[in-house]
Design a protein around this motif. Structure first.
Motif, short mmCIF file in Angstrom:
data_model
loop_
_atom_site.label_atom_id
_atom_site.label_comp_id
_atom_site.label_asym_id
_atom_site.label_seq_id
_atom_site.Cartn_x
_atom_site.Cartn_y
_atom_site.Cartn_z
N ALA A 187 2.36 5.58 7.69
CA ALA A 187 1.60 6.27 6.63
C ALA A 187 0.13 6.13 6.92
O ALA A 187 -0.47 5.08 6.71
CB ALA A 187 1.95 5.66 5.27
N GLY A 202 -0.35 0.27 4.98
CA GLY A 202 -1.46 -0.67 5.22
C GLY A 202 -1.90 -1.38 3.94
O GLY A 202 -1.39 -1.12 2.86
N PRO A 203 -2.89 -2.27 4.06
CA PRO A 203 -3.42 -3.03 2.94
C PRO A 203 -4.44 -2.20 2.16
O PRO A 203 -4.70 -1.03 2.51
CB PRO A 203 -4.12 -4.20 3.64
CG PRO A 203 -4.59 -3.64 4.93
CD PRO A 203 -3.54 -2.63 5.34
N LEU A 233 0.87 11.22 3.28
CA LEU A 233 1.51 11.19 1.95
C LEU A 233 0.67 12.03 1.00
O LEU A 233 0.45 11.67 -0.16
CB LEU A 233 1.62 9.74 1.45
CG LEU A 233 2.49 8.81 2.29
CD1 LEU A 233 2.47 7.39 1.73
CD2 LEU A 233 3.92 9.30 2.40
N GLY A 234 0.15 13.16 1.54
CA GLY A 234 -0.57 14.10 0.68
C GLY A 234 -2.07 13.91 0.75
O GLY A 234 -2.57 13.01 1.44
N ARG A 254 -4.34 12.98 -1.37
CA ARG A 254 -5.05 11.98 -2.18
C ARG A 254 -4.79 10.57 -1.63
O ARG A 254 -3.67 10.27 -1.20
CB ARG A 254 -4.56 12.04 -3.64
CG ARG A 254 -5.04 13.30 -4.37
CD ARG A 254 -4.32 13.51 -5.70
NE ARG A 254 -2.94 13.93 -5.48
CZ ARG A 254 -2.59 15.19 -5.18
NH1 ARG A 254 -3.50 16.13 -5.05
NH2 ARG A 254 -1.31 15.50 -4.99
N LEU A 304 -3.81 7.02 -1.89
CA LEU A 304 -2.98 6.28 -2.86
C LEU A 304 -3.23 4.78 -2.69
O LEU A 304 -3.50 4.31 -1.59
CB LEU A 304 -1.50 6.58 -2.59
CG LEU A 304 -1.11 8.06 -2.51
CD1 LEU A 304 0.34 8.20 -2.03
CD2 LEU A 304 -1.32 8.75 -3.84
N1 SAH Z 1 -8.53 2.61 3.66
C1 SAH Z 1 -8.24 3.61 2.64
C2 SAH Z 1 -7.24 3.14 1.62
C3 SAH Z 1 -5.99 2.54 2.17
S1 SAH Z 1 -4.67 2.78 1.08
C4 SAH Z 1 -9.51 3.92 1.90
O1 SAH Z 1 -10.06 2.95 1.34
O2 SAH Z 1 -9.84 5.07 1.87
C5 SAH Z 1 -3.48 1.66 1.67
C6 SAH Z 1 -2.40 2.28 2.56
O3 SAH Z 1 -1.67 3.24 1.82
C7 SAH Z 1 -2.92 3.01 3.76
O4 SAH Z 1 -3.16 2.12 4.84
C8 SAH Z 1 -1.76 3.95 4.06
O5 SAH Z 1 -0.73 3.25 4.78
C9 SAH Z 1 -1.25 4.30 2.69
N2 SAH Z 1 -1.78 5.56 2.17
C10 SAH Z 1 -2.53 5.72 1.06
N3 SAH Z 1 -2.77 7.04 0.83
C11 SAH Z 1 -2.15 7.73 1.83
C12 SAH Z 1 -2.03 9.11 2.16
N4 SAH Z 1 -2.57 10.08 1.41
N5 SAH Z 1 -1.33 9.46 3.27
C13 SAH Z 1 -0.76 8.50 4.06
N6 SAH Z 1 -0.84 7.17 3.80
C14 SAH Z 1 -1.52 6.78 2.69
#
Ligand code: SAH
Length: 253
Positions: free
Chosen positions: A174, A202-203, A226-227, A229, A231
């Motif tokens: 993801a 991820g974290p 995963l879209g 936005r 998450l």
């Molecule tokens: N580093 C990002 C937030 C990480 S969200 C930031 O601050 O912008 C934590 C984890 O959720 C990510 O490492 C990923 O594995 C997953 N994740 C969150 N939103 C996602 C999305 N739209 N598509 C794919 N993975 C997502």
């Protein structure tokens, strides 16, 4: 004509026990579980209790002896064999304790077969209390009528996870950066990637560039979006598990 009441009553308490169960077995219950049955549920001799062991299934047992702080249950009959669980692993970096507990509970409810805490560079937490996660999952399983529990893997460093990856299992990575670069969504990827699977989340701070590259370099890795936005980690993990369960798990009748 009054309907014969269902037996065991739906109100019968349901407990997970570590010892493998079999018809005719007698178990001595102590500690918190005994307190719950004796003092909270105030079970009398002859009362019904449902037990499951995550090995052979769920059984009907009865209280055959009662003490102040312990009681004996005798297993009478198998009610349900252990359920089959879809071959899906949830690999997630540990996040803040309460949220990780919440994620462990949802992973259990959603039928995850294996829960793998993965240590990454930006993980804010570098140790995981397995027994607490397991306790959370056991409670969820007791309440949600489950007969199977996810296996909880020890906290595993990302590079070890990749090095020891099980051949033949897709690793859906993801990647939150993917959406802007027009990457495959998880649902789209699942149309062409069937079979044993895992999702890697991820974290809070996401994966580093080096981690992102290392994951993508792995032959089993399938980067997915995963879209559009961003998450929170626990939301991404739950959403990805739900998408997989719907597409390739056992949600379709
Ligand atoms: N580093 C990002 C937030 C990480 S969200 C930031 O601050 O912008 C934590 C984890 O959720 C990510 O490492 C990923 O594995 C997953 N994740 C969150 N939103 C996602 C999305 N739209 N598509 C794919 N993975 C997502």
């Amino acid at each position: 004509m009054t309907a014969t009441p269902a037996w065991p009553p739906r109100s019968a308490p349901r407990l997970f026990v570590e010892t493998p169960l079999a018809e005719g077995a007698s178990l001595r219950i102590e500690g918190n579980q005994a307190h719950y049955l004796v003092n909270v549920m105030r079970l009398a001799e002859g009362a019904a209790v449902k037990l499951f062991d995550d090995v052979s299934g769920e059984y009907l047992a009865r209280v055959t002896a009662r003490g102040k702080r312990d009681l004996t249950l005798t297993v009478e009959s198998l009610l349900r064999p252990r359920e089959a669980v879809p071959d899906f692993w949830l690999c997630a970096a540990p996040i803040k304790k309460a949220r990780f507990d919440f994620l462990a509970e949802k992973a259990c409810e959603l039928g995850v077969a294996r829960f793998v805490p993965v240590l990454t560079d930006r993980a804010v937490v570098d140790k995981v209390k397995d027994d607490r996660l397991r306790g959370t999952m056991i409670e969820a399983a007791e309440q949600c009528e489950r007969t199977a529990l996810p296996e909880i893997a020890p906290l595993t460093k990302l590079d070890s996870l990749l090095k020891g990856w099980e051949p033949g299992r897709h690793l859906f990575f993801a990647d939150e950066r993917l959406h802007d670069s027009g990457g495959l969504s998880l649902a789209q990827a699942l149309a062409t990637h069937g079979g044993p699977a895992a999702v890697l989340i991820g974290p809070e701070g996401g994966f580093t560039d080096a981690e992102n590259a290392a994951i993508r370099a792995h032959p089993a890795a399938v980067p997915v979006s995963l879209g559009p936005r961003i998450l929170r980690a626990e939301t991404a993990a739950i959403a990805a598990t739900a998408v997989w369960m719907a597409a390739q798990g056992d949600w379709a009748a």
